[in-house]
Scaffold this motif. Structure first.
Motif, short mmCIF file in Angstrom:
data_model
loop_
_atom_site.label_atom_id
_atom_site.label_comp_id
_atom_site.label_asym_id
_atom_site.label_seq_id
_atom_site.Cartn_x
_atom_site.Cartn_y
_atom_site.Cartn_z
N SER A 309 0.82 -1.21 0.00
CA SER A 309 0.00 0.00 0.00
C SER A 309 0.86 1.26 0.00
CB SER A 309 -0.92 0.00 1.22
OG SER A 309 -1.72 1.16 1.25
N PHE A 310 1.90 1.27 0.81
CA PHE A 310 2.76 2.45 0.85
C PHE A 310 3.61 2.58 -0.41
CE2 PHE A 310 1.88 2.73 5.46
CZ PHE A 310 1.61 4.09 5.51
N PHE A 311 3.91 1.47 -1.04
CA PHE A 311 4.58 1.57 -2.33
C PHE A 311 3.67 2.25 -3.35
CE2 PHE A 311 5.30 -0.20 -6.60
CZ PHE A 311 6.59 0.22 -6.83
N ALA A 312 2.40 1.84 -3.38
CA ALA A 312 1.43 2.48 -4.28
C ALA A 312 1.28 3.95 -3.95
CB ALA A 312 0.09 1.76 -4.18
N CYS A 313 1.29 4.28 -2.66
CA CYS A 313 1.18 5.68 -2.24
C CYS A 313 2.37 6.49 -2.73
CB CYS A 313 1.10 5.73 -0.71
SG CYS A 313 1.16 7.40 -0.03
N THR A 314 3.56 5.91 -2.64
CA THR A 314 4.76 6.61 -3.10
C THR A 314 4.69 6.90 -4.58
OG1 THR A 314 6.10 5.58 -1.37
CG2 THR A 314 7.27 6.47 -3.28
N VAL A 315 4.28 5.91 -5.37
CA VAL A 315 4.18 6.09 -6.81
C VAL A 315 3.15 7.17 -7.14
CG1 VAL A 315 3.50 4.99 -8.98
CG2 VAL A 315 4.93 3.75 -7.35
N ALA A 316 1.98 7.10 -6.53
CA ALA A 316 0.92 8.07 -6.83
C ALA A 316 1.31 9.48 -6.39
CB ALA A 316 -0.38 7.65 -6.13
N SER A 317 1.95 9.60 -5.23
CA SER A 317 2.33 10.93 -4.73
C SER A 317 3.40 11.56 -5.59
CB SER A 317 2.80 10.81 -3.28
OG SER A 317 1.78 10.32 -2.45
N ILE A 318 4.38 10.77 -6.03
CA ILE A 318 5.41 11.33 -6.90
C ILE A 318 4.82 11.64 -8.27
CG2 ILE A 318 7.63 10.89 -8.02
CD1 ILE A 318 8.46 9.28 -5.63
N ASN A 319 3.88 10.84 -8.75
CA ASN A 319 3.20 11.17 -10.01
C ASN A 319 2.56 12.56 -9.93
OD1 ASN A 319 3.52 9.23 -12.04
ND2 ASN A 319 2.06 7.83 -11.08
N ALA A 320 1.90 12.85 -8.81
CA ALA A 320 1.29 14.17 -8.64
C ALA A 320 2.36 15.25 -8.51
CB ALA A 320 0.38 14.16 -7.42
N LEU A 321 3.39 14.96 -7.73
CA LEU A 321 4.47 15.92 -7.52
C LEU A 321 5.11 16.34 -8.83
CD1 LEU A 321 6.76 17.37 -5.95
CD2 LEU A 321 7.83 15.13 -5.65
N VAL A 322 5.43 15.38 -9.68
CA VAL A 322 6.16 15.72 -10.91
C VAL A 322 5.27 16.48 -11.89
CG1 VAL A 322 7.74 13.79 -10.66
CG2 VAL A 322 5.66 13.48 -12.01
N ARG A 323 3.97 16.31 -11.80
CA ARG A 323 3.09 17.09 -12.69
C ARG A 323 2.97 18.54 -12.25
NH1 ARG A 323 2.76 12.16 -13.79
NH2 ARG A 323 2.03 11.44 -15.83
N VAL A 324 3.07 18.78 -10.95
CA VAL A 324 3.16 20.16 -10.50
C VAL A 324 4.48 20.77 -10.97
CG1 VAL A 324 3.22 21.68 -8.48
CG2 VAL A 324 1.69 19.69 -8.49
N LEU A 325 5.57 20.03 -10.83
CA LEU A 325 6.86 20.51 -11.31
C LEU A 325 6.85 20.71 -12.83
CD1 LEU A 325 9.36 18.36 -9.22
CD2 LEU A 325 8.88 20.79 -8.96
N PHE A 326 6.19 19.79 -13.55
CA PHE A 326 6.08 19.91 -15.01
C PHE A 326 5.38 21.22 -15.38
CE2 PHE A 326 3.56 19.31 -18.88
CZ PHE A 326 4.52 18.85 -19.78
N THR A 327 4.29 21.52 -14.69
CA THR A 327 3.58 22.78 -14.95
C THR A 327 4.46 23.98 -14.66
OG1 THR A 327 1.48 21.71 -14.37
CG2 THR A 327 1.52 24.11 -14.38
N MET A 328 5.15 23.95 -13.54
CA MET A 328 6.04 25.06 -13.19
C MET A 328 7.17 25.21 -14.20
SD MET A 328 6.42 24.72 -9.05
CE MET A 328 5.15 25.32 -7.95
N GLY A 329 7.68 24.07 -14.69
CA GLY A 329 8.72 24.13 -15.71
C GLY A 329 8.23 24.78 -16.99
N ARG A 330 7.01 24.47 -17.40
CA ARG A 330 6.44 25.08 -18.60
C ARG A 330 6.20 26.58 -18.42
NH1 ARG A 330 4.36 21.39 -22.51
NH2 ARG A 330 6.12 19.94 -22.71
N GLU A 331 5.95 26.99 -17.17
CA GLU A 331 5.68 28.40 -16.90
C GLU A 331 6.95 29.21 -16.65
OE1 GLU A 331 1.36 27.67 -14.67
OE2 GLU A 331 3.24 27.75 -13.51
N GLY A 332 8.10 28.52 -16.56
CA GLY A 332 9.35 29.21 -16.28
C GLY A 332 9.59 29.46 -14.81
#
Length: 489
Positions: A309-332
């Motif tokens: 369960s915590f492995f799944a949580c880690t994957v899902a949380s990092i998936n969300a984290l990197v999409r926030v970073l992806f958006t910030m990267g596109r915005e500069g």
């Protein structure tokens, strides 16, 4: 006089979020994202014991019920934004559209703290509970920090591969893992409720103890069991029907988790009341309860379910984290590399690699410092709760502002949003005031991040105002989304 024809909707040649998988994810992977991010089965085993040991069974039931209602209320408030905007930045982008870019930057940093901290806690929990399986089975040479670190590193590598290969693969895998874990954990909680306690009194199982400060921190820990339910918003730009699947996920995830947690709290309160002294403070209290019945097999099954369960949580949380970073990267706002997508897998691969390395590094640093793994899980879960609450609070204010701006105000949202924001703020203040020992360090760390975010925002206003104004990108309609023009003769 002939009325003017309505102007066509604004369209763009390419989406600002190009590179990601667009409009392809069905409901199941979207739902899997939020379910896995809160790790209901793993959290149901780990978190209740923290609260029961500090405040008693009665306070624990109240804390988890209140947390469920609060999370559900936040879901209802942010749902209107999920029904109108397809984003990859989640609450960060929502707040930018509702309250402006200057507020959005600290919110984005707070969300990153939440996602990253729960990922660190998840990796530590994976190593701890997998190591416990080996210890329970009696394998010689296992047990200790070195084994936990080795298992943790292996889990981090597998997680990175899954995430880079594609969001559908990682989300589906995490949902499968979480479903099996939930069934396993609920069955074992039922066993704890019905097992013979050998005549031990259980009347004290639901007593209340501890002062106001203890109850405040217990409420924050209970809230940490629900945070992450909003992470599906970071997949709305990739979802097939984002304005249906994401709002449904937001509303139903806290409800389902609340049912699981209340069952777990009741079962553990009864079991711990009849257990020997010190069981609640163990690094794996529920496993110890099963081992007291000489049930090594059930203990190993439970540990495997929690680790999964915590492995799944880690994957899902990092998936969300990197999409926030992806958006910030596109915005500069973040380095440009964070806004790049893998040409074949359509995932933010550079951000994934950096995020996994950072999260793994934090987990290793904590374990190598000589601290107890269970203390690390508790501290990082508390830090994640503060990070999430720091993003939920402004999001509750952003929705009424956005609806008012577009002429679609809702009386219910206008009232509920500020009320929930006030409750979240009071909870954060109470937790900060009542913090003791390791929690003081957690509160100071979160405060330092917020101060740095404010300073960074001021720097953007002075040095790069155009970048600041560009915050808030979302998946805009493209020409290919429009029906072809039909000419009647």
């Amino acid at each position: 006089m002939t009325a003017a024809a309505p102007s066509p909707p604004p369209v763009v040649e390419r989406s600002p979020l190009r590179g990601l998988t667009r409009r392809e994810l069905p409901f199941v992977p979207v739902f899997a994202q939020s379910v896995a991010a809160i790790a209901p089965s793993g959290t149901a085993v780990v978190t209740p014991a923290f609260v029961i040991g500090a405040a008693g069974g009665g306070a624990s039931v109240a804390a988890f019920l209140a947390a469920a209602l609060l999370a559900w209320g936040v879901a209802l408030v942010i749902r209107p934004m999920a029904q109108r905007l397809a984003v990859s930045g989640g609450l960060y982008t929502y707040v930018a559209k509702g309250l402006g870019p200057s507020v959005a930057v600290p919110v984005g940093w707070s969300a990153i703290v939440g996602y990253a901290s729960v990922s660190v806690a998840g990796l530590i929990a994976v190593g701890t509970y997998l190591d416990q399986i080996a210890v329970t089975a009696g394998f010689a040479g296992f047990g200790g920090t070195a084994t936990i670190i080795g298992l943790l590193l292996a889990a981090a590598v597998v997680a990175a591969v899954l995430m880079v290969r594609g969001i559908r693969l990682s989300a589906s895998a995490t949902l499968l893992v979480e479903c099996v874990s939930v069934v396993t954990v609920l069955a074992l909680m039922g066993y704890l409720l019905t097992r013979d306690t050998h005549g031990a009194p259980t009347g004290s199982a639901f007593e209340w103890h501890g002062g106001t400060g203890t109850l405040a921190m217990s409420a924050v820990v209970a809230i940490s069991a629900f945070v992450g339910f909003e992470s599906a918003t970071t997949l709305s730009a990739e979802a097939y029907r984002p304005f249906r699947s994401v709002p449904r996920t937001l509303v139903w995830t806290p409800v389902a988790a609340g049912v699981i947690y209340l069952i777990a709290v009741a079962a553990q309160a009864v079991a711990l009341a009849a257990a020997p002294a010190g069981t609640a403070s163990s690094s794996t209290p529920v496993t110890d309860l099963l081992l007291q019945d000489n049930s090594r097999f059930l203990g190993a099954v439970l540990d495997l379910g929690v680790a999964a369960s915590f492995f799944a949580c880690t994957v899902a949380s990092i998936n969300a984290l990197v999409r926030v970073l992806f958006t910030m990267g596109r915005e500069g706002i973040a380095p440009a590399a964070a806004g790049r997508a893998h040409p074949r897998f359509h995932t933010p691969a550079p951000a994934i690699v950096v995020a996994v390395a950072a999260v793994t590094g934090c987990a290793l640093w904590y374990l190598l410092s000589g601290a107890e793994p269970q203390d690390g899980i508790r501290s990082f879960l508390t830090l994640s709760a503060l990070g999430y609450l720091g993003s939920y609070l402004p999001a509750c204010l952003a929705t009424p502002a956005l609806l008012r701006r577009i002429g679609e105000s809702s009386r219910a949202i206008t009232i509920l949003g500020p009320v929930l924001a006030a409750l979240l703020g009071a909870l954060m203040v109470a937790a900060a005031v009542s913090a003791r020992n390791d929690n003081v360090t957690v509160v100071i760390a979160y405060a330092a991040v917020l101060v740095a975010a404010v300073v960074f925002t001021i720097g953007l206003r002075v040095l790069a105002p155009d970048r600041l104004r560009g915050i808030g990108i979302y998946d805009e309609p493209q020409r290919g989304d429009l029906l072809p023009t039909v000419t009647f003769r």
